[in-house]
Scaffold this motif. Structure first.
Motif, PDB file in Angstrom:
ATOM      1  N   PHE A  46       0.868  -1.171   0.000  1.00  0.00           N
ATOM      2  CA  PHE A  46       0.000   0.000   0.000  1.00  0.00           C
ATOM      3  C   PHE A  46       0.908   1.225   0.000  1.00  0.00           C
ATOM      4  CE2 PHE A  46      -2.604   3.355   1.682  1.00  0.00           C
ATOM      5  CZ  PHE A  46      -3.823   3.134   1.064  1.00  0.00           C
ATOM      6  N   PRO A  47       0.542   2.273  -0.748  1.00  0.00           N
ATOM      7  CA  PRO A  47       1.415   3.450  -0.823  1.00  0.00           C
ATOM      8  C   PRO A  47       1.306   4.360   0.405  1.00  0.00           C
ATOM      9  CG  PRO A  47      -0.491   3.751  -2.228  1.00  0.00           C
ATOM     10  CD  PRO A  47      -0.581   2.356  -1.672  1.00  0.00           C
ATOM     11  N   TYR A  48       1.803   3.858   1.542  1.00  0.00           N
ATOM     12  CA  TYR A  48       1.803   4.663   2.759  1.00  0.00           C
ATOM     13  C   TYR A  48       2.549   5.957   2.497  1.00  0.00           C
ATOM     14  CZ  TYR A  48      -0.021   0.816   5.521  1.00  0.00           C
ATOM     15  OH  TYR A  48      -0.822  -0.176   6.030  1.00  0.00           O
ATOM     16  N   GLY A  49       2.005   7.055   3.019  1.00  0.00           N
ATOM     17  CA  GLY A  49       2.640   8.353   2.854  1.00  0.00           C
ATOM     18  C   GLY A  49       2.176   9.110   1.629  1.00  0.00           C
ATOM     19  N   ASP A  50       1.458   8.452   0.718  1.00  0.00           N
ATOM     20  CA  ASP A  50       0.931   9.113  -0.471  1.00  0.00           C
ATOM     21  C   ASP A  50      -0.565   9.318  -0.254  1.00  0.00           C
ATOM     22  OD1 ASP A  50       0.081  10.015  -2.931  1.00  0.00           O
ATOM     23  OD2 ASP A  50       1.259   8.550  -4.077  1.00  0.00           O
ATOM     24  N   GLU A  51      -0.940  10.504   0.209  1.00  0.00           N
ATOM     25  CA  GLU A  51      -2.321  10.763   0.591  1.00  0.00           C
ATOM     26  C   GLU A  51      -3.295  10.757  -0.579  1.00  0.00           C
ATOM     27  OE1 GLU A  51      -2.856  13.967   3.342  1.00  0.00           O
ATOM     28  OE2 GLU A  51      -1.389  13.130   4.730  1.00  0.00           O
ATOM     29  N   ARG A  52      -2.795  10.649  -1.821  1.00  0.00           N
ATOM     30  CA  ARG A  52      -3.707  10.504  -2.958  1.00  0.00           C
ATOM     31  C   ARG A  52      -4.483   9.197  -2.855  1.00  0.00           C
ATOM     32  NH1 ARG A  52      -0.288  10.369  -8.021  1.00  0.00           N
ATOM     33  NH2 ARG A  52       0.932   9.118  -6.581  1.00  0.00           N
ATOM     34  N   PHE A  53      -3.987   8.242  -2.085  1.00  0.00           N
ATOM     35  CA  PHE A  53      -4.636   6.938  -1.932  1.00  0.00           C
ATOM     36  C   PHE A  53      -5.327   6.794  -0.584  1.00  0.00           C
ATOM     37  CE2 PHE A  53      -1.259   6.536  -5.001  1.00  0.00           C
ATOM     38  CZ  PHE A  53      -1.916   5.932  -6.056  1.00  0.00           C
ATOM     39  N   GLY A  54      -5.341   7.860   0.186  1.00  0.00           N
ATOM     40  CA  GLY A  54      -5.976   7.840   1.495  1.00  0.00           C
ATOM     41  C   GLY A  54      -4.962   7.875   2.612  1.00  0.00           C
ATOM     42  N   VAL A  55      -5.486   8.049   3.812  1.00  0.00           N
ATOM     43  CA  VAL A  55      -4.664   8.094   5.022  1.00  0.00           C
ATOM     44  C   VAL A  55      -4.980   6.834   5.816  1.00  0.00           C
ATOM     45  CG1 VAL A  55      -4.137   9.393   7.115  1.00  0.00           C
ATOM     46  CG2 VAL A  55      -4.758  10.623   5.004  1.00  0.00           C
ATOM     47  N   PRO A  56      -4.060   5.863   5.821  1.00  0.00           N
ATOM     48  CA  PRO A  56      -4.326   4.573   6.477  1.00  0.00           C
ATOM     49  C   PRO A  56      -4.558   4.706   7.981  1.00  0.00           C
ATOM     50  CG  PRO A  56      -2.423   4.430   5.037  1.00  0.00           C
ATOM     51  CD  PRO A  56      -2.767   5.881   5.146  1.00  0.00           C
ATOM     52  N   LYS A  57      -5.481   3.903   8.478  1.00  0.00           N
ATOM     53  CA  LYS A  57      -5.759   3.792   9.902  1.00  0.00           C
ATOM     54  C   LYS A  57      -5.117   2.540  10.501  1.00  0.00           C
ATOM     55  CE  LYS A  57     -10.251   6.105   9.825  1.00  0.00           C
ATOM     56  NZ  LYS A  57     -11.675   5.944  10.181  1.00  0.00           N
ATOM     57  N   ARG A  58      -4.473   1.723   9.648  1.00  0.00           N
ATOM     58  CA  ARG A  58      -3.836   0.480  10.080  1.00  0.00           C
ATOM     59  C   ARG A  58      -2.489   0.363   9.387  1.00  0.00           C
ATOM     60  NH1 ARG A  58      -8.285  -4.268   9.477  1.00  0.00           N
ATOM     61  NH2 ARG A  58      -6.384  -5.458   9.487  1.00  0.00           N
ATOM     62  N   ALA A  59      -1.625  -0.429   9.982  1.00  0.00           N
ATOM     63  CA  ALA A  59      -0.270  -0.600   9.442  1.00  0.00           C
ATOM     64  C   ALA A  59      -0.120  -1.848   8.575  1.00  0.00           C
ATOM     65  CB  ALA A  59       0.731  -0.646  10.589  1.00  0.00           C
ATOM     66  N   ASP A  60      -1.190  -2.616   8.374  1.00  0.00           N
ATOM     67  CA  ASP A  60      -1.068  -3.899   7.669  1.00  0.00           C
ATOM     68  C   ASP A  60      -1.739  -3.906   6.289  1.00  0.00           C
ATOM     69  OD1 ASP A  60      -3.681  -3.745   8.593  1.00  0.00           O
ATOM     70  OD2 ASP A  60      -3.787  -5.855   9.171  1.00  0.00           O
ATOM     71  N   LEU A  61      -1.908  -2.758   5.669  1.00  0.00           N
ATOM     72  CA  LEU A  61      -2.590  -2.708   4.385  1.00  0.00           C
ATOM     73  C   LEU A  61      -1.647  -3.045   3.237  1.00  0.00           C
ATOM     74  CD1 LEU A  61      -4.764   0.511   4.807  1.00  0.00           C
ATOM     75  CD2 LEU A  61      -5.339  -1.868   5.370  1.00  0.00           C
ATOM     76  N   GLU A  62      -2.152  -3.832   2.304  1.00  0.00           N
ATOM     77  CA  GLU A  62      -1.450  -4.160   1.066  1.00  0.00           C
ATOM     78  C   GLU A  62      -2.505  -4.557   0.053  1.00  0.00           C
ATOM     79  OE1 GLU A  62       1.149  -7.496   1.733  1.00  0.00           O
ATOM     80  OE2 GLU A  62      -0.428  -8.700   2.602  1.00  0.00           O
ATOM     81  N   PHE A  63      -2.106  -4.609  -1.205  1.00  0.00           N
ATOM     82  CA  PHE A  63      -3.016  -4.997  -2.277  1.00  0.00           C
ATOM     83  C   PHE A  63      -2.749  -6.436  -2.683  1.00  0.00           C
ATOM     84  CE2 PHE A  63      -2.546  -0.369  -2.967  1.00  0.00           C
ATOM     85  CZ  PHE A  63      -3.868  -0.005  -2.859  1.00  0.00           C
ATOM     86  N   GLU A  64      -3.825  -7.135  -3.078  1.00  0.00           N
ATOM     87  CA  GLU A  64      -3.680  -8.472  -3.645  1.00  0.00           C
ATOM     88  C   GLU A  64      -4.273  -8.472  -5.044  1.00  0.00           C
ATOM     89  OE1 GLU A  64      -4.531 -13.218  -2.958  1.00  0.00           O
ATOM     90  OE2 GLU A  64      -5.067 -11.819  -1.363  1.00  0.00           O
ATOM     91  N   LEU A  65      -3.585  -9.123  -5.960  1.00  0.00           N
ATOM     92  CA  LEU A  65      -4.032  -9.238  -7.335  1.00  0.00           C
ATOM     93  C   LEU A  65      -5.060 -10.354  -7.454  1.00  0.00           C
ATOM     94  CD1 LEU A  65      -3.642  -8.415 -10.367  1.00  0.00           C
ATOM     95  CD2 LEU A  65      -1.941 -10.260 -10.470  1.00  0.00           C
ATOM     96  N   LEU A  66      -6.219 -10.027  -8.051  1.00  0.00           N
ATOM     97  CA  LEU A  66      -7.259 -11.005  -8.365  1.00  0.00           C
ATOM     98  C   LEU A  66      -7.357 -11.059  -9.891  1.00  0.00           C
ATOM     99  CD1 LEU A  66     -10.155  -9.953  -5.928  1.00  0.00           C
ATOM    100  CD2 LEU A  66      -8.234 -11.476  -5.476  1.00  0.00           C
ATOM    101  N   THR A  67      -7.642 -12.245 -10.428  1.00  0.00           N
ATOM    102  CA  THR A  67      -7.756 -12.399 -11.878  1.00  0.00           C
ATOM    103  C   THR A  67      -8.942 -13.285 -12.244  1.00  0.00           C
ATOM    104  OG1 THR A  67      -6.317 -14.360 -11.956  1.00  0.00           O
ATOM    105  CG2 THR A  67      -5.233 -12.214 -12.193  1.00  0.00           C
ATOM    106  N   LYS A  68      -9.409 -13.102 -13.478  1.00  0.00           N
ATOM    107  CA  LYS A  68     -10.469 -13.941 -14.029  1.00  0.00           C
ATOM    108  C   LYS A  68     -10.235 -14.073 -15.535  1.00  0.00           C
ATOM    109  CE  LYS A  68     -15.470 -14.208 -14.732  1.00  0.00           C
ATOM    110  NZ  LYS A  68     -16.761 -13.546 -14.458  1.00  0.00           N
ATOM    111  N   ARG A  69     -10.301 -15.311 -16.028  1.00  0.00           N
ATOM    112  CA  ARG A  69     -10.220 -15.547 -17.469  1.00  0.00           C
ATOM    113  C   ARG A  69     -11.506 -15.036 -18.113  1.00  0.00           C
ATOM    114  NH1 ARG A  69      -5.674 -16.015 -19.618  1.00  0.00           N
ATOM    115  NH2 ARG A  69      -6.613 -17.059 -21.378  1.00  0.00           N
ATOM    116  N   LEU A  70     -11.396 -14.406 -19.258  1.00  0.00           N
ATOM    117  CA  LEU A  70     -12.560 -13.900 -19.983  1.00  0.00           C
ATOM    118  C   LEU A  70     -12.773 -14.733 -21.252  1.00  0.00           C
ATOM    119  CD1 LEU A  70     -11.882 -10.052 -19.731  1.00  0.00           C
ATOM    120  CD2 LEU A  70     -13.330 -11.467 -18.258  1.00  0.00           C
ATOM    121  N   GLY A  71     -14.002 -14.725 -21.707  1.00  0.00           N
ATOM    122  CA  GLY A  71     -14.294 -15.376 -22.980  1.00  0.00           C
ATOM    123  C   GLY A  71     -14.811 -16.756 -22.930  1.00  0.00           C
TER     124      GLY A  71
END
Length: 182
Positions: free
Chosen positions: A157-182
């Protein structure tokens, strides 16, 4: 949480334009931040303060090549939006927001299906990808019920970059989800 009623009229989809920027910012903010977001189930108010998006970010999405900001309207009123972007052979899904009082009635499913259709038909995308804050278990489960799978691939998570919000927790990160199309 009570299930909100679904808009009475069918949804219509269109691409956003410059004139839609203020309404898109207001919709995204209402769905994720502040007390108003608590009317729906997608709120991030317990995880983040600050802004979720702004006019500059939305204009950037509109200006980007191979990028579409889709609007869902019911009886001429904006009820949902999402961003779909071509990334090589795949597509990326983001900026997904449904008006809080309209959440829980199937509208989000329709918007997601339209985004997948656009990505597959317009660009021949083989896969839809998205990143979700990894501690959003209910949201991830919702995507899994729609065919997305957790990849285990995480990014900070981009801690310190307030364009993405101001975190209230120290354990935030992103996970990639995928789905096949077609």
């Amino acid at each position: 949480m009570a299930t909100a009623p679904r808009p009475a009229l069918p949804l219509t989809f269109r691409a956003a334009g410059e004139g839609d920027v203020p309404a898109v910012v207001a919709l995204v903010e209402s769905a994720y931040r502040g007390e108003a977001s608590r009317a729906g189930w997608t709120t991030e108010a317990d995880l983040l303060d600050g802004r979720r998006t702004d006019a500059e970010m939305v204009r950037g999405v509109l200006a980007a090549p191979d990028s579409r900001l889709l609007l869902a309207e019911s009886d001429g009123a904006l009820v949902a939006c999402c961003h779909v972007e071509r990334r090589g052979a795949n597509a990326y899904f983001g900026m997904f927001a449904v008006r809080p009082e309209a959440q829980g009635g199937g509208l989000g499913r329709e918007v997601l299906a339209e985004a997948e259709r656009v990505a597959h038909e317009a660009w021949g995308a083989a896969e839809m990808q998205m990143t979700v804050i990894s501690v959003r278990d209910d949201l991830i489960a919702w995507y899994e019920r729609r065919g997305y799978r957790r990849t285990g691939e995480r990014s900070p998570f981009p801690y310190g970059d307030e364009r993405f919000g101001v975190p209230k927790r120290a354990d935030l990160e992103f996970e990639l989800l995928t789905k096949r199309l077609g």
